[in-house]
Motif scaffolding. Sequence first.
Motif, PDB file in Angstrom:
ATOM      1  N   ALA A 113      38.775   9.516  34.730  1.00  0.00           N
ATOM      2  CA  ALA A 113      38.367  10.308  33.572  1.00  0.00           C
ATOM      3  C   ALA A 113      39.419  10.255  32.468  1.00  0.00           C
ATOM      4  N   PHE A 114      38.946  10.428  31.244  1.00  0.00           N
ATOM      5  CA  PHE A 114      39.805  10.513  30.073  1.00  0.00           C
ATOM      6  C   PHE A 114      39.481  11.827  29.379  1.00  0.00           C
ATOM      7  N   LEU A 115      40.513  12.534  28.925  1.00  0.00           N
ATOM      8  CA  LEU A 115      40.322  13.829  28.277  1.00  0.00           C
ATOM      9  C   LEU A 115      40.638  13.736  26.796  1.00  0.00           C
ATOM     10  N   GLU A 116      39.714  14.190  25.967  1.00  0.00           N
ATOM     11  CA  GLU A 116      39.985  14.368  24.546  1.00  0.00           C
ATOM     12  C   GLU A 116      40.127  15.859  24.330  1.00  0.00           C
ATOM     13  N   ILE A 117      41.296  16.271  23.900  1.00  0.00           N
ATOM     14  CA  ILE A 117      41.580  17.692  23.724  1.00  0.00           C
ATOM     15  C   ILE A 117      41.507  18.001  22.232  1.00  0.00           C
ATOM     16  N   GLN A 118      40.551  18.838  21.853  1.00  0.00           N
ATOM     17  CA  GLN A 118      40.250  19.120  20.458  1.00  0.00           C
ATOM     18  C   GLN A 118      40.730  20.525  20.093  1.00  0.00           C
ATOM     19  N   GLY A 119      41.566  20.604  19.059  1.00  0.00           N
ATOM     20  CA  GLY A 119      42.065  21.890  18.595  1.00  0.00           C
ATOM     21  C   GLY A 119      41.344  22.355  17.346  1.00  0.00           C
ATOM     22  N   TYR A 120      41.000  23.661  17.306  1.00  0.00           N
ATOM     23  CA  TYR A 120      40.268  24.254  16.183  1.00  0.00           C
ATOM     24  C   TYR A 120      40.969  25.520  15.725  1.00  0.00           C
ATOM     25  N   THR A 121      40.691  25.916  14.507  1.00  0.00           N
ATOM     26  CA  THR A 121      41.246  27.157  13.960  1.00  0.00           C
ATOM     27  C   THR A 121      40.143  27.918  13.226  1.00  0.00           C
ATOM     28  N   ASP A 122      40.454  29.172  12.884  1.00  0.00           N
ATOM     29  CA  ASP A 122      39.552  29.891  11.992  1.00  0.00           C
ATOM     30  C   ASP A 122      39.902  29.472  10.562  1.00  0.00           C
ATOM     31  N   GLU A 123      39.310  30.142   9.584  1.00  0.00           N
ATOM     32  CA  GLU A 123      39.506  29.719   8.193  1.00  0.00           C
ATOM     33  C   GLU A 123      40.675  30.404   7.490  1.00  0.00           C
ATOM     34  N   SER A 124      41.432  31.226   8.203  1.00  0.00           N
ATOM     35  CA  SER A 124      42.585  31.846   7.550  1.00  0.00           C
ATOM     36  C   SER A 124      43.695  30.800   7.437  1.00  0.00           C
ATOM     37  N   GLY A 125      44.425  30.827   6.350  1.00  0.00           N
ATOM     38  CA  GLY A 125      45.500  29.857   6.137  1.00  0.00           C
ATOM     39  C   GLY A 125      45.018  28.645   5.353  1.00  0.00           C
ATOM     40  N   SER A 126      45.964  27.762   5.057  1.00  0.00           N
ATOM     41  CA  SER A 126      45.637  26.558   4.275  1.00  0.00           C
ATOM     42  C   SER A 126      45.004  25.500   5.174  1.00  0.00           C
ATOM     43  N   ARG A 127      44.280  24.585   4.569  1.00  0.00           N
ATOM     44  CA  ARG A 127      43.629  23.507   5.319  1.00  0.00           C
ATOM     45  C   ARG A 127      44.685  22.668   6.051  1.00  0.00           C
ATOM     46  N   ALA A 128      45.751  22.287   5.368  1.00  0.00           N
ATOM     47  CA  ALA A 128      46.800  21.469   5.996  1.00  0.00           C
ATOM     48  C   ALA A 128      47.474  22.239   7.134  1.00  0.00           C
ATOM     49  N   GLY A 129      47.748  23.513   6.898  1.00  0.00           N
ATOM     50  CA  GLY A 129      48.355  24.338   7.952  1.00  0.00           C
ATOM     51  C   GLY A 129      47.436  24.475   9.155  1.00  0.00           C
ATOM     52  N   ASN A 130      46.130  24.577   8.906  1.00  0.00           N
ATOM     53  CA  ASN A 130      45.180  24.700  10.008  1.00  0.00           C
ATOM     54  C   ASN A 130      45.053  23.400  10.800  1.00  0.00           C
ATOM     55  N   TYR A 131      45.151  22.259  10.130  1.00  0.00           N
ATOM     56  CA  TYR A 131      45.149  20.994  10.880  1.00  0.00           C
ATOM     57  C   TYR A 131      46.358  20.937  11.804  1.00  0.00           C
ATOM     58  N   ARG A 132      47.504  21.337  11.292  1.00  0.00           N
ATOM     59  CA  ARG A 132      48.730  21.330  12.100  1.00  0.00           C
ATOM     60  C   ARG A 132      48.592  22.307  13.269  1.00  0.00           C
ATOM     61  N   LEU A 133      48.065  23.491  12.996  1.00  0.00           N
ATOM     62  CA  LEU A 133      47.891  24.502  14.034  1.00  0.00           C
ATOM     63  C   LEU A 133      46.898  24.027  15.102  1.00  0.00           C
ATOM     64  N   LEU A 186      46.297  20.972  15.950  1.00  0.00           N
ATOM     65  CA  LEU A 186      46.987  19.958  16.747  1.00  0.00           C
ATOM     66  C   LEU A 186      47.995  20.604  17.688  1.00  0.00           C
ATOM     67  N   ASP A 187      48.707  21.617  17.222  1.00  0.00           N
ATOM     68  CA  ASP A 187      49.653  22.333  18.092  1.00  0.00           C
ATOM     69  C   ASP A 187      48.931  22.941  19.291  1.00  0.00           C
ATOM     70  N   ARG A 188      47.760  23.508  19.065  1.00  0.00           N
ATOM     71  CA  ARG A 188      46.980  24.102  20.163  1.00  0.00           C
ATOM     72  C   ARG A 188      46.533  23.032  21.153  1.00  0.00           C
ATOM     73  N   ALA A 189      46.029  21.913  20.637  1.00  0.00           N
ATOM     74  CA  ALA A 189      45.589  20.826  21.518  1.00  0.00           C
ATOM     75  C   ALA A 189      46.776  20.262  22.304  1.00  0.00           C
ATOM     76  N   GLU A 190      47.911  20.123  21.651  1.00  0.00           N
ATOM     77  CA  GLU A 190      49.106  19.599  22.329  1.00  0.00           C
ATOM     78  C   GLU A 190      49.614  20.565  23.396  1.00  0.00           C
ATOM     79  N   ALA A 191      49.501  21.873  23.157  1.00  0.00           N
ATOM     80  CA  ALA A 191      49.914  22.854  24.168  1.00  0.00           C
ATOM     81  C   ALA A 191      49.068  22.686  25.428  1.00  0.00           C
ATOM     82  N   VAL A 192      47.776  22.468  25.251  1.00  0.00           N
ATOM     83  CA  VAL A 192      46.880  22.252  26.390  1.00  0.00           C
ATOM     84  C   VAL A 192      47.233  20.934  27.076  1.00  0.00           C
ATOM     85  N   ARG A 193      47.469  19.907  26.290  1.00  0.00           N
ATOM     86  CA  ARG A 193      47.815  18.590  26.854  1.00  0.00           C
ATOM     87  C   ARG A 193      49.095  18.667  27.698  1.00  0.00           C
ATOM     88  N   ARG A 194      50.108  19.349  27.170  1.00  0.00           N
ATOM     89  CA  ARG A 194      51.371  19.495  27.921  1.00  0.00           C
ATOM     90  C   ARG A 194      51.155  20.269  29.218  1.00  0.00           C
TER      91      ARG A 194
END
Length: 187
Positions: free
Chosen positions: A118-138, A140-148
Amino acid sequence: MSGIKVLCGVLGSVVLLGGCATKEYVNEQVGAVQTQVSAQQQQISALDARTTAVEQAARDALQRANAAHQLAEGKFAYSVVMSADIGPFKLGGSRLTDEFKAQLGELAGKLKAENRNAFLEIQGYTDESGSRAGNYRLGLDRAEAVRRYLSQQGVALNRMSSISYGQDVQTSGSARENRRVVVVVLE
């Protein structure tokens, strides 16, 4: 006769001077053409450098597209959504709650027990608070936390990738439900 000699000498000088003026004119013209040729060669060199950079970018994009194609060839097995019902991420946070860790531990155990390729794609999402760029980073941080965490539970890192969708994909639920991670399992 001496007048003819003088006349011939004067005519010869005029012819020679005319020849020198022609050489100067030719040299000026050749110099101008050589300057233009040099400028064209510099432009060609600059275009060659840009072409090389564009070709490299195209090769890199093709390599990424091929990797995505290989991933897309995998068959969807199932997905696990971690959101409000199991203790979502706090606003602006990417730290895993105990509920997340428990669910991830179950997923890791299931993957090891199934012993599938199996291969896992870990997808991170945010709500709409904050900037678009900040939410993309957040996201990714959430997805990476799960991956680790899954890696710590024995899931091979080369069998997982993480991606952020930031605030671009919202559920119809609350902002709390949009602070989520989705683990997509592909076979």
